[in-house]
Write a protein that holds these residues in place. Structure first.
Motif, PDB file in Angstrom:
ATOM      1  N   GLY A   1       0.668  -0.769   0.206  1.00 19.70           N
ATOM      2  CA  GLY A   1      -0.121   0.092  -0.112  1.00 19.70           C
ATOM      3  C   GLY A   1       1.192   1.419   0.005  1.00 19.70           C
ATOM      4  O   GLY A   1       1.668   1.271   0.822  1.00 19.70           O
ATOM      5  N   ILE A   2       0.719   2.374  -0.538  1.00 22.36           N
ATOM      6  CA  ILE A   2       1.027   3.544  -0.984  1.00 22.36           C
ATOM      7  C   ILE A   2       1.207   3.802   0.582  1.00 22.36           C
ATOM      8  O   ILE A   2       1.885   4.914   0.693  1.00 22.36           O
ATOM      9  CB  ILE A   2       0.581   4.760  -2.062  1.00 22.36           C
ATOM     10  CG1 ILE A   2      -0.669   4.886  -1.523  1.00 22.36           C
ATOM     11  CG2 ILE A   2       0.490   3.538  -2.443  1.00 22.36           C
ATOM     12  CD1 ILE A   2      -1.607   6.227  -2.408  1.00 22.36           C
TER      13      ILE A   2
ATOM     14  N   ALA B   1      -4.797  -2.232  -8.888  1.00 26.19           N
ATOM     15  CA  ALA B   1      -3.363  -1.304  -8.759  1.00 26.19           C
ATOM     16  C   ALA B   1      -4.519  -0.167  -8.074  1.00 26.19           C
ATOM     17  O   ALA B   1      -3.816   0.244  -7.152  1.00 26.19           O
ATOM     18  CB  ALA B   1      -2.291  -1.816  -8.532  1.00 26.19           C
ATOM     19  N   PHE B   2      -5.071   0.170  -9.259  1.00 23.06           N
ATOM     20  CA  PHE B   2      -5.998   1.624  -9.190  1.00 23.06           C
ATOM     21  C   PHE B   2      -6.669   1.402  -8.284  1.00 23.06           C
ATOM     22  O   PHE B   2      -7.230   2.984  -7.575  1.00 23.06           O
ATOM     23  CB  PHE B   2      -6.072   1.694 -10.427  1.00 23.06           C
ATOM     24  CG  PHE B   2      -5.213   2.170 -11.436  1.00 23.06           C
ATOM     25  CD1 PHE B   2      -4.817   2.817 -11.645  1.00 23.06           C
ATOM     26  CD2 PHE B   2      -4.736   1.165 -12.212  1.00 23.06           C
ATOM     27  CE1 PHE B   2      -3.962   3.477 -12.916  1.00 23.06           C
ATOM     28  CE2 PHE B   2      -3.702   1.210 -13.049  1.00 23.06           C
ATOM     29  CZ  PHE B   2      -3.697   2.074 -13.596  1.00 23.06           C
ATOM     30  N   LEU B   3      -7.690   0.952  -7.942  1.00 22.86           N
ATOM     31  CA  LEU B   3      -9.139   0.886  -7.092  1.00 22.86           C
ATOM     32  C   LEU B   3      -8.264   0.853  -5.340  1.00 22.86           C
ATOM     33  O   LEU B   3      -8.510   1.553  -4.535  1.00 22.86           O
ATOM     34  CB  LEU B   3      -9.556  -0.733  -6.827  1.00 22.86           C
ATOM     35  CG  LEU B   3     -11.137  -0.888  -7.913  1.00 22.86           C
ATOM     36  CD1 LEU B   3     -11.667  -1.397  -8.406  1.00 22.86           C
ATOM     37  CD2 LEU B   3     -11.438   0.273  -8.031  1.00 22.86           C
TER      38      LEU B   3
ATOM     39  N   LEU C   1      -7.002   4.481  -4.783  1.00 23.73           N
ATOM     40  CA  LEU C   1      -8.221   4.758  -4.858  1.00 23.73           C
ATOM     41  C   LEU C   1      -8.829   4.626  -3.075  1.00 23.73           C
ATOM     42  O   LEU C   1      -9.200   5.351  -2.184  1.00 23.73           O
ATOM     43  CB  LEU C   1      -9.457   4.794  -5.469  1.00 23.73           C
ATOM     44  CG  LEU C   1      -9.107   5.835  -7.329  1.00 23.73           C
ATOM     45  CD1 LEU C   1     -10.418   4.952  -7.763  1.00 23.73           C
ATOM     46  CD2 LEU C   1      -9.419   6.951  -7.124  1.00 23.73           C
ATOM     47  N   ALA C   2      -9.339   3.633  -2.857  1.00 24.09           N
ATOM     48  CA  ALA C   2      -9.209   3.361  -1.494  1.00 24.09           C
ATOM     49  C   ALA C   2      -8.566   3.856  -0.326  1.00 24.09           C
ATOM     50  O   ALA C   2      -9.189   4.291   0.927  1.00 24.09           O
ATOM     51  CB  ALA C   2      -9.167   1.330  -1.070  1.00 24.09           C
TER      52      ALA C   2
ATOM     53  N   ALA D   1      -6.374   7.357 -11.175  1.00 30.14           N
ATOM     54  CA  ALA D   1      -6.713   5.989 -10.837  1.00 30.14           C
ATOM     55  C   ALA D   1      -7.985   6.517 -11.442  1.00 30.14           C
ATOM     56  O   ALA D   1      -8.763   5.583 -11.775  1.00 30.14           O
ATOM     57  CB  ALA D   1      -6.688   5.902  -9.497  1.00 30.14           C
ATOM     58  N   ILE D   2      -8.863   7.446 -11.366  1.00 28.14           N
ATOM     59  CA  ILE D   2     -10.217   7.415 -11.735  1.00 28.14           C
ATOM     60  C   ILE D   2      -9.946   6.907 -13.545  1.00 28.14           C
ATOM     61  O   ILE D   2     -10.940   6.867 -13.943  1.00 28.14           O
ATOM     62  CB  ILE D   2     -10.949   9.397 -11.696  1.00 28.14           C
ATOM     63  CG1 ILE D   2     -10.877   8.436 -10.069  1.00 28.14           C
ATOM     64  CG2 ILE D   2     -12.195   9.238 -12.075  1.00 28.14           C
ATOM     65  CD1 ILE D   2     -11.373   9.918  -8.984  1.00 28.14           C
TER      66      ILE D   2
END
Length: 204
Positions: free
Chosen positions: A26-27, A101-103, A106-107, A120-121
């Protein structure tokens, strides 16, 4: 190797390490210190290539922004199902799969206003619009809604694969996509869609 080549090589190394750590942990959980330590470089060197962690997160997402399949003369429904078949094959045996990865980004970011969120969107929407563009070539009543339904199937399948750690969970999503297309009056060929899958490029 010239200075510019060396700078590019180091930048690519940093992004490669960040990609692995960000996706796995996670980032928010991975700091600059961890990335620098993994590479054996100082934070000063890191910041020379990326002024902030946010800049690295953006580079991470851009690196995962895979191209959409090129224009094809194949029937639109065939291209859509081929895309789904490609996704299923790409997940086969993916032991380190952690979801889209994009979801995930966003989470983690939530409603935070940032370039990473915009990217991401944009990625997720580009996939939905790709479906809509193909569906618009067919005689369906509401290509926009149908495209949204297909995109939801893909995201739901990613979640199911993550939960069960089983890439076969993509198969029900493909079956559901066929059902949706048929219900919209689209004629599809199972054999042709499967054969067309080999032409697809990464989507997620």
């Amino acid at each position: 190797m010239g200075d510019s080549d060396g700078v590019l090589a180091m930048r690519e190394r940093i992004v490669a390490v960040a990609d692995r750590l960000f996706y796995a942990q996670g980032i928010k959980s991975v700091g600059v210190d961890a990335i620098a330590a993994e590479l054996g470089i100082s934070k000063k060197t890191f910041y020379r290539h990326f002024p902030s962690k946010d800049d690295l997160v953006i580079a991470y997402l851009q690196g995962r922004f895979r191209p959409l399949p090129a224009a094809s003369t194949k029937p639109p429904a065939e291209q859509i199902l081929a895309n789904l078949e490609w996704i299923a094959r790409s997940l086969n045996g993916a032991r380190e799969f952690r979801g889209c990865a994009f979801l995930n980004v966003l989470a983690e970011i939530g409603s935070e206003d940032s370039k990473a969120r915009e990217l991401a969107i944009a990625y997720k929407e580009s996939r939905r619009l790709w479906y809509r563009g193909l569906l618009s070539q067919l005689d369906v009543d509401d290509p926009d809604t149908l495209a949204t339904q297909l995109a939801l199937l893909v995201d739901g399948a990613y979640a199911a694969v993550l939960i069960h750690q089983n890439s076969a969970m993509m198969r029900p999503a493909i079956a559901a996509a066929r059902t949706l297309l048929k219900a919209a009056g689209v004629s599809i060929s199972a054999s042709e869609a499967t054969l067309a899958a080999i032409d697809q490029t990464p989507q997620a």
